[in-house]
Motif scaffolding. Structure first.
Motif, PDB file in Angstrom:
ATOM      1  N   ARG A   1     -21.894  12.150  -8.500  1.00  0.00           N
ATOM      2  CA  ARG A   1     -21.065  12.368  -7.326  1.00  0.00           C
ATOM      3  C   ARG A   1     -21.820  13.214  -6.304  1.00  0.00           C
ATOM      4  O   ARG A   1     -22.430  14.222  -6.647  1.00  0.00           O
ATOM      5  N   CYS A   2     -21.722  12.784  -5.109  1.00  0.00           N
ATOM      6  CA  CYS A   2     -22.404  13.495  -4.025  1.00  0.00           C
ATOM      7  C   CYS A   2     -21.612  14.740  -3.645  1.00  0.00           C
ATOM      8  O   CYS A   2     -20.397  14.680  -3.462  1.00  0.00           O
ATOM      9  N   THR A   3     -22.323  15.853  -3.549  1.00  0.00           N
ATOM     10  CA  THR A   3     -21.659  17.108  -3.178  1.00  0.00           C
ATOM     11  C   THR A   3     -21.383  17.175  -1.678  1.00  0.00           C
ATOM     12  O   THR A   3     -20.693  18.067  -1.206  1.00  0.00           O
TER      13      THR A   3
ATOM     14  N   THR B   1     -19.415   8.312  -5.147  1.00  0.00           N
ATOM     15  CA  THR B   1     -19.826   8.277  -6.546  1.00  0.00           C
ATOM     16  C   THR B   1     -20.608   7.015  -6.811  1.00  0.00           C
ATOM     17  O   THR B   1     -20.400   5.982  -6.182  1.00  0.00           O
ATOM     18  N   SER B   2     -21.517   7.123  -7.761  1.00  0.00           N
ATOM     19  CA  SER B   2     -22.299   5.963  -8.153  1.00  0.00           C
ATOM     20  C   SER B   2     -22.618   6.078  -9.632  1.00  0.00           C
ATOM     21  O   SER B   2     -22.599   7.168 -10.197  1.00  0.00           O
ATOM     22  N   PRO B   3     -22.859   4.955 -10.267  1.00  0.00           N
ATOM     23  CA  PRO B   3     -23.190   5.011 -11.693  1.00  0.00           C
ATOM     24  C   PRO B   3     -24.539   5.694 -11.918  1.00  0.00           C
ATOM     25  O   PRO B   3     -25.393   5.698 -11.032  1.00  0.00           O
TER      26      PRO B   3
ATOM     27  N   VAL C   1     -29.077  16.141  -9.864  1.00  0.00           N
ATOM     28  CA  VAL C   1     -29.753  15.050 -10.555  1.00  0.00           C
ATOM     29  C   VAL C   1     -30.237  13.966  -9.596  1.00  0.00           C
ATOM     30  O   VAL C   1     -30.673  12.908 -10.009  1.00  0.00           O
ATOM     31  N   GLY C   2     -30.163  14.257  -8.336  1.00  0.00           N
ATOM     32  CA  GLY C   2     -30.673  13.280  -7.377  1.00  0.00           C
ATOM     33  C   GLY C   2     -30.168  13.603  -5.977  1.00  0.00           C
ATOM     34  O   GLY C   2     -29.512  14.614  -5.752  1.00  0.00           O
ATOM     35  N   GLU C   3     -30.507  12.739  -5.087  1.00  0.00           N
ATOM     36  CA  GLU C   3     -30.050  12.905  -3.707  1.00  0.00           C
ATOM     37  C   GLU C   3     -29.237  11.702  -3.285  1.00  0.00           C
ATOM     38  O   GLU C   3     -29.546  10.569  -3.657  1.00  0.00           O
TER      39      GLU C   3
ATOM     40  N   GLY D   1     -27.961  12.317   1.795  1.00  0.00           N
ATOM     41  CA  GLY D   1     -29.060  13.173   1.383  1.00  0.00           C
ATOM     42  C   GLY D   1     -28.667  14.446   0.663  1.00  0.00           C
ATOM     43  O   GLY D   1     -29.508  15.254   0.278  1.00  0.00           O
ATOM     44  N   SER D   2     -27.356  14.646   0.440  1.00  0.00           N
ATOM     45  CA  SER D   2     -26.917  15.847  -0.275  1.00  0.00           C
ATOM     46  C   SER D   2     -27.201  15.705  -1.769  1.00  0.00           C
ATOM     47  O   SER D   2     -27.377  14.594  -2.270  1.00  0.00           O
TER      48      SER D   2
END
Ligand SMILES: [Zn+2]
Length: 165
Positions: free
Chosen positions: A126-128, A133-135, A148-150, A155-156
């Motif tokens: 989930r993007c902050t 959300t994405s798998p 765990v990623g951007e 880009g968050s």
């Protein structure tokens, strides 16, 4: 139909399922030795703690000897078997010796085992920032704490979020 509960049921079953069951007085002591909090819980449930008449115990020994299970049964096991025999009850147990002995005289047996509740969780990213959300994919950065990623959209930082499947 009366149900005689073996100690496994006393240890595992929820109180509402224990209610109305019959147990041997010796199981009370056993339960206190094994699991004090469970023993306290059992005291709040409508259980019958019954002393085992010696004639019932003698019958249990006879039955268990005939089926060949006697050498492996504990004193408490024998009490449980004796109650099931004496009360013509359903015997709730997972112990295969008890099960075998009681079934050898056509007693009805019910398994004590409750299916372990398996909570299956899945994880999503989930993007902050934008909340998208994405798998989780295989190349996700592995970290216990860090992002765990951007987010591909904004880009968050992405965080892992647990969701029930
Ligand atoms: Zn985003």
């Amino acid at each position: 139909m009366v149900r005689v509960l073996d100690t496994a049921a006393l240890l595992m079953w929820p109180p509402e399922k224990l209610a109305g069951g019959v147990c041997a007085a010796s199981q009370r002591d056993e339960l206190e030795r094994v699991d004090t909090s469970r023993a306290m819980l059992a005291e709040t449930v409508d259980l019958t703690w019954q002393d085992v008449p010696s004639t019932w115990l003698a019958e249990a020994r006879t039955v268990a000897a005939a089926s060949g299970d006697l050498p492996r049964l504990s004193d408490v096991d024998l009490d449980v078997l004796a109650l099931a025999l004496g009360l013509s009850a359903v015997l709730v147990t997972d112990d295969f010796r008890l099960r075998n002995a009681f079934a050898s005289v056509d007693g009805s047996v019910e398994a004590a085992g409750v299916k372990k509740r398996t909570n299956v969780w899945s994880w999503a990213l989930r993007c902050t920032g934008c909340g998208a959300t994405s798998p989780v994919n295989e190349d996700a950065h592995r970290s216990k704490r860090d992002a765990v990623g951007e987010c591909r959209t904004c880009g968050s930082p992405l965080v892992l979020k647990r969701s029930r499947r």
